[in-house]
Scaffold this active site. Structure first.
Site, PDB file in Angstrom:
ATOM      1  N   GLY A 233       0.771  -1.241   0.000  1.00 20.98           N
ATOM      2  CA  GLY A 233       0.000   0.000   0.000  1.00 20.98           C
ATOM      3  C   GLY A 233       0.800   1.287   0.000  1.00 20.98           C
ATOM      4  O   GLY A 233       0.293   2.336  -0.389  1.00 20.98           O
TER       5      GLY A 233
ATOM      6  N   ASP B 214      -5.195   1.983  10.553  1.00 25.49           N
ATOM      7  CA  ASP B 214      -6.593   1.620  10.769  1.00 25.49           C
ATOM      8  C   ASP B 214      -6.712   1.149  12.220  1.00 25.49           C
ATOM      9  O   ASP B 214      -6.809   1.972  13.120  1.00 25.49           O
ATOM     10  CB  ASP B 214      -6.970   0.555   9.742  1.00 25.49           C
ATOM     11  CG  ASP B 214      -8.429   0.142   9.789  1.00 25.49           C
ATOM     12  OD1 ASP B 214      -9.255   0.935  10.265  1.00 25.49           O
ATOM     13  OD2 ASP B 214      -8.755  -0.978   9.352  1.00 25.49           O
TER      14      ASP B 214
END
Ligand code: IMP
Ligand code: MG
Length: 181
Positions: free
Chosen positions: A38, A97
């Site tokens: 990512g 997250d």
């Protein structure tokens, strides 16, 4: 899907974060470690805004999970990493997250005896944290939505979008076995 951050907004936020990184380290040599997959777009943009002597490396962190809510073990592959003993290390990831990925990767990196370990993330998802530590550098705070683009994927798609978009219910097709990288 719905655009959350445009290409221009991303560029501005990344530039601000790069300035903060530059101010923190000044001219000290830095080793940036991008967490695959990512962080690749962020890494390409951030490193070109930094002027200190810089080394770049990568490691892969993958978490397997059956449903979106259950967490599997995190698998960390650090075979591609340069030697970081005695160095200032900055971990780079796409999104914070729950925070488990960055927490576990930081613990692994510390065992390799770097001088310092800090972390920078493009996105910080509000209201999701399950760990006490927070990243040292944050590009944007975003609401609790599933986002794609600028390196972030949904089932390995959309990483190449130049903007950041929130997926909507009709974009989501849950499969029984997925993994995050
Ligand atoms: P963690 O929950 O902080 O450990 O985040 C684990 C990984 O989940 C991140 O590095 C991303 O690869 C992925 N992830 C979390 N939220 C999103 C999202 O909204 N879009 C895409 N990937 C996400
Ligand atoms: Mg990731």
């Amino acid at each position: 899907m719905r655009i959350l951050l445009t290409e221009d907004e991303l560029k501005e936020g990344v530039a601000k974060m790069a300035t903060q990184i530059s101010e923190r380290y000044a001219d000290r040599p830095l080793t940036i470690i991008g967490i695959l997959t990512g962080s690749v777009v962020l890494m390409a943009d951030v490193i070109r805004l930094l002027e200190m002597p810089l080394r770049v490396g990568v490691l892969q962190a993958r978490s397997y999970h059956g449903a979106t809510t259950t967490r599997g073990p995190l698998i960390i592959n650090d075979e591609l990493m340069p030697d970081i003993e005695g160095r200032d290390v900055l971990l780079l990831d796409d999104i914070f997250d729950t925070g488990h990925t960055l927490k576990e990767v930081t613990a692994r990196i510390r065992k390799l005896n770097p001088a310092t370990v800090r972390s920078a993330v493009l996105l910080y998802k509000e209201g999701r944290q399950e760990v006490a530590s927070v990243p040292d550098f944050i590009g944007f705070n975003i609401p609790d939505e599933f986002v794609v683009g600028y390196g972030l994927d949904y089932e390995d798609a959309y990483r190449n979008l130049p903007f950041l978009a929130a997926l909507e219910e009709e974009d989501l097709q849950h499969t029984s076995d997925t993994h995050n990288t």
